[in-house]
Design a protein around this motif. Sequence first.
Motif, PDB file in Angstrom:
ATOM      1  N   ALA A   1      34.062  54.246  20.906  1.00 53.91           N
ATOM      2  CA  ALA A   1      34.999  55.367  20.665  1.00 53.91           C
ATOM      3  C   ALA A   1      36.394  54.974  21.145  1.00 53.91           C
ATOM      4  N   LYS A   2      36.416  54.303  22.294  1.00 58.77           N
ATOM      5  CA  LYS A   2      37.712  53.859  22.857  1.00 58.77           C
ATOM      6  C   LYS A   2      38.415  52.907  21.886  1.00 58.77           C
ATOM      7  N   ASP A   3      37.668  51.970  21.345  1.00 64.12           N
ATOM      8  CA  ASP A   3      38.292  50.951  20.478  1.00 64.12           C
ATOM      9  C   ASP A   3      38.720  51.542  19.139  1.00 64.12           C
TER      10      ASP A   3
ATOM     11  N   TYR B   1      40.096  42.328  39.403  1.00 60.60           N
ATOM     12  CA  TYR B   1      38.997  43.292  39.263  1.00 60.60           C
ATOM     13  C   TYR B   1      39.257  44.277  38.124  1.00 60.60           C
ATOM     14  N   TYR B   2      38.202  44.855  37.636  1.00 55.41           N
ATOM     15  CA  TYR B   2      38.261  45.910  36.632  1.00 55.41           C
ATOM     16  C   TYR B   2      39.080  47.075  37.171  1.00 55.41           C
ATOM     17  N   ALA B   3      40.041  47.504  36.376  1.00 53.56           N
ATOM     18  CA  ALA B   3      40.896  48.628  36.792  1.00 53.56           C
ATOM     19  C   ALA B   3      41.076  49.527  35.576  1.00 53.56           C
TER      20      ALA B   3
ATOM     21  N   VAL C   1      37.187  36.493  40.467  1.00 52.29           N
ATOM     22  CA  VAL C   1      36.638  37.476  41.434  1.00 52.29           C
ATOM     23  C   VAL C   1      35.519  38.322  40.842  1.00 52.29           C
ATOM     24  N   GLN C   2      35.301  38.232  39.530  1.00 51.49           N
ATOM     25  CA  GLN C   2      34.279  39.090  38.919  1.00 51.49           C
ATOM     26  C   GLN C   2      33.636  38.366  37.757  1.00 51.49           C
ATOM     27  N   ASP C   3      32.312  38.493  37.642  1.00 56.85           N
ATOM     28  CA  ASP C   3      31.569  37.981  36.484  1.00 56.85           C
ATOM     29  C   ASP C   3      31.068  39.171  35.681  1.00 56.85           C
ATOM     30  N   ASN C   4      31.212  39.098  34.358  1.00 59.99           N
ATOM     31  CA  ASN C   4      30.740  40.168  33.476  1.00 59.99           C
ATOM     32  C   ASN C   4      29.750  39.614  32.474  1.00 59.99           C
ATOM     33  N   HIS C   5      28.908  40.523  31.953  1.00 65.05           N
ATOM     34  CA  HIS C   5      27.859  40.118  31.017  1.00 65.05           C
ATOM     35  C   HIS C   5      27.643  41.290  30.056  1.00 65.05           C
TER      36      HIS C   5
ATOM     37  N   LEU D   1      29.247  36.202  28.433  1.00 71.16           N
ATOM     38  CA  LEU D   1      29.509  36.165  29.868  1.00 71.16           C
ATOM     39  C   LEU D   1      30.968  35.789  30.088  1.00 71.16           C
ATOM     40  N   TYR D   2      31.604  36.364  31.099  1.00 72.34           N
ATOM     41  CA  TYR D   2      32.952  35.933  31.429  1.00 72.34           C
ATOM     42  C   TYR D   2      33.323  36.205  32.869  1.00 72.34           C
ATOM     43  N   LYS D   3      34.185  35.336  33.350  1.00 71.05           N
ATOM     44  CA  LYS D   3      34.743  35.408  34.702  1.00 71.05           C
ATOM     45  C   LYS D   3      36.149  35.971  34.568  1.00 71.05           C
TER      46      LYS D   3
ATOM     47  N   HIS E   1      44.257  51.018  34.318  1.00 72.33           N
ATOM     48  CA  HIS E   1      45.290  50.133  33.752  1.00 72.33           C
ATOM     49  C   HIS E   1      44.875  49.532  32.406  1.00 72.33           C
ATOM     50  N   GLU E   2      43.653  49.889  31.962  1.00 72.34           N
ATOM     51  CA  GLU E   2      43.155  49.258  30.739  1.00 72.34           C
ATOM     52  C   GLU E   2      43.885  49.788  29.505  1.00 72.34           C
ATOM     53  N   ARG E   3      44.213  48.900  28.584  1.00 69.73           N
ATOM     54  CA  ARG E   3      44.841  49.269  27.313  1.00 69.73           C
ATOM     55  C   ARG E   3      44.033  48.637  26.188  1.00 69.73           C
TER      56      ARG E   3
ATOM     57  N   LEU F   1      40.537  45.057  21.117  1.00 69.25           N
ATOM     58  CA  LEU F   1      41.246  44.097  21.914  1.00 69.25           C
ATOM     59  C   LEU F   1      41.709  44.766  23.220  1.00 69.25           C
ATOM     60  N   HIS F   2      41.228  44.224  24.341  1.00 73.70           N
ATOM     61  CA  HIS F   2      41.481  44.865  25.631  1.00 73.70           C
ATOM     62  C   HIS F   2      42.353  44.011  26.549  1.00 73.70           C
ATOM     63  N   TYR F   3      43.040  44.699  27.443  1.00 73.19           N
ATOM     64  CA  TYR F   3      43.797  44.046  28.522  1.00 73.19           C
ATOM     65  C   TYR F   3      44.113  45.098  29.572  1.00 73.19           C
TER      66      TYR F   3
ATOM     67  N   GLY G   1      39.375  40.006  22.608  1.00 72.80           N
ATOM     68  CA  GLY G   1      38.301  40.705  21.917  1.00 72.80           C
ATOM     69  C   GLY G   1      37.431  39.720  21.165  1.00 72.80           C
ATOM     70  N   PHE G   2      36.303  40.222  20.672  1.00 75.35           N
ATOM     71  CA  PHE G   2      35.431  39.340  19.898  1.00 75.35           C
ATOM     72  C   PHE G   2      34.611  40.129  18.889  1.00 75.35           C
ATOM     73  N   LEU G   3      34.325  39.473  17.773  1.00 78.15           N
ATOM     74  CA  LEU G   3      33.439  40.013  16.739  1.00 78.15           C
ATOM     75  C   LEU G   3      32.109  39.273  16.857  1.00 78.15           C
TER      76      LEU G   3
HETATM   77  C1  LIG Z   1      35.008  45.876  31.464  1.00 83.05           C
HETATM   78  C2  LIG Z   1      34.175  46.643  32.446  1.00 83.05           C
HETATM   79  C3  LIG Z   1      33.478  47.772  32.069  1.00 83.05           C
HETATM   80  N1  LIG Z   1      32.734  48.465  32.995  1.00 83.05           N
HETATM   81  C4  LIG Z   1      31.980  49.636  32.530  1.00 83.05           C
HETATM   82  C5  LIG Z   1      32.842  50.706  31.902  1.00 83.05           C
HETATM   83  C6  LIG Z   1      31.953  51.308  30.838  1.00 83.05           C
HETATM   84  O1  LIG Z   1      31.164  52.359  31.413  1.00 83.05           O
HETATM   85  C7  LIG Z   1      31.019  50.172  30.444  1.00 83.05           C
HETATM   86  C8  LIG Z   1      31.395  49.530  29.141  1.00 83.05           C
HETATM   87  O2  LIG Z   1      32.765  49.211  29.223  1.00 83.05           O
HETATM   88  P1  LIG Z   1      33.557  48.814  27.908  1.00 83.05           P
HETATM   89  O3  LIG Z   1      33.120  49.681  26.774  1.00 83.05           O
HETATM   90  O4  LIG Z   1      35.030  48.780  28.268  1.00 83.05           O
HETATM   91  O5  LIG Z   1      33.045  47.334  27.677  1.00 83.05           O
HETATM   92  P2  LIG Z   1      33.660  46.310  26.604  1.00 83.05           P
HETATM   93  O6  LIG Z   1      34.065  47.024  25.371  1.00 83.05           O
HETATM   94  O7  LIG Z   1      32.693  45.195  26.527  1.00 83.05           O
HETATM   95  O8  LIG Z   1      34.993  45.807  27.316  1.00 83.05           O
HETATM   96  C9  LIG Z   1      35.223  44.435  27.581  1.00 83.05           C
HETATM   97  O9  LIG Z   1      35.380  43.808  26.345  1.00 83.05           O
HETATM   98  C10 LIG Z   1      36.556  43.077  26.085  1.00 83.05           C
HETATM   99  C11 LIG Z   1      36.248  42.063  25.029  1.00 83.05           C
HETATM  100  C12 LIG Z   1      37.203  42.469  27.248  1.00 83.05           C
HETATM  101  O10 LIG Z   1      37.826  41.395  27.185  1.00 83.05           O
HETATM  102  C13 LIG Z   1      37.186  43.190  28.508  1.00 83.05           C
HETATM  103  O11 LIG Z   1      36.814  42.327  29.555  1.00 83.05           O
HETATM  104  C14 LIG Z   1      36.372  44.397  28.552  1.00 83.05           C
HETATM  105  O12 LIG Z   1      37.265  45.442  28.274  1.00 83.05           O
HETATM  106  O13 LIG Z   1      31.099  49.204  31.510  1.00 83.05           O
HETATM  107  C15 LIG Z   1      32.637  48.068  34.301  1.00 83.05           C
HETATM  108  O14 LIG Z   1      31.963  48.717  35.120  1.00 83.05           O
HETATM  109  N2  LIG Z   1      33.341  46.956  34.699  1.00 83.05           N
HETATM  110  C16 LIG Z   1      34.105  46.225  33.821  1.00 83.05           C
HETATM  111  O15 LIG Z   1      34.701  45.199  34.231  1.00 83.05           O
END
Ligand SMILES: Cc1cn([C@H]2C[C@H](O)[C@@H](COP(=O)(O)OP(=O)(O)O[C@H]3O[C@H](C)C(=O)[C@H](O)[C@H]3O)O2)c(=O)[nH]c1=O
Length: 186
Positions: free
Chosen positions: A171-173, A136-138, A46-50, A130-132, A141-143, A61-63, A119-121
Amino acid sequence: MQVIKTTIPDVLILEPQVYGDERGFFFESFNQQKFEQLTGVKTQFVQDNHSKSAANVLRGLHYQISQPQGKLVRVVAGEVFDVAVDLRKHSQTFGQWVGAILSSDNKRQMWVPEGFAHGFLVLKDNTEFLYKTTDYYAPQHERCIRWDDADIGIEWPTASLAAHAIPVLSAKDQLGLRLVDADVFV
Ligand SMILES: Cc1cn([C@H]2C[C@H](O)[C@@H](COP(=O)(O)OP(=O)(O)O[C@H]3O[C@H](C)C(=O)[C@H](O)[C@H]3O)O2)c(=O)[nH]c1=O
């Protein structure tokens, strides 16, 4: 497209059929029917990310503990070491991890099912990821679990971090939890 099994049965590596010619290359980066036939997974994305990252960045590491997301991930520029961690409490591989090099060269993808942290290095500058996702992003609920949790023991290719003692983290990570303190899937 061929499927490469990993040490965690539900986590799969997909390798597309690439058609090269004098102009360059073509490949189907996603085909719903082939995905379902090859993986046995019947799901909807339902969602593509980049995202774009410099070398030494580590995202994860996110979920999402609710509205868990299955993720089909790939790299279109650069290279990453991609990791999935099994957070399904009753799984025989609970707390175990798999990792793989995904790059614009190998064009490999990883299927990370719901119930896993991801997660990835980043191993090269200007890496584009890129990922599908299957939900949806919530953010509520993110941990986040720490990249260096000794109980998980991920063997990150830190030789690439030679210039950095630790990866570049958001900062979150930096506030990620140890697995023992984290919410898991029951
Ligand atoms: C994930 C996501 C983020 N955002 C916004 C929230 C923040 O303002 C900004 C950066 O988010 P974040 O720092 O969480 O992005 P990543 O650290 O790349 O997080 C992702 O990286 C790891 C490897 C994952 O597997 C997850 O899919 C995802 O958590 O994008 C959105 O608007 N929609 C989204 O689906």
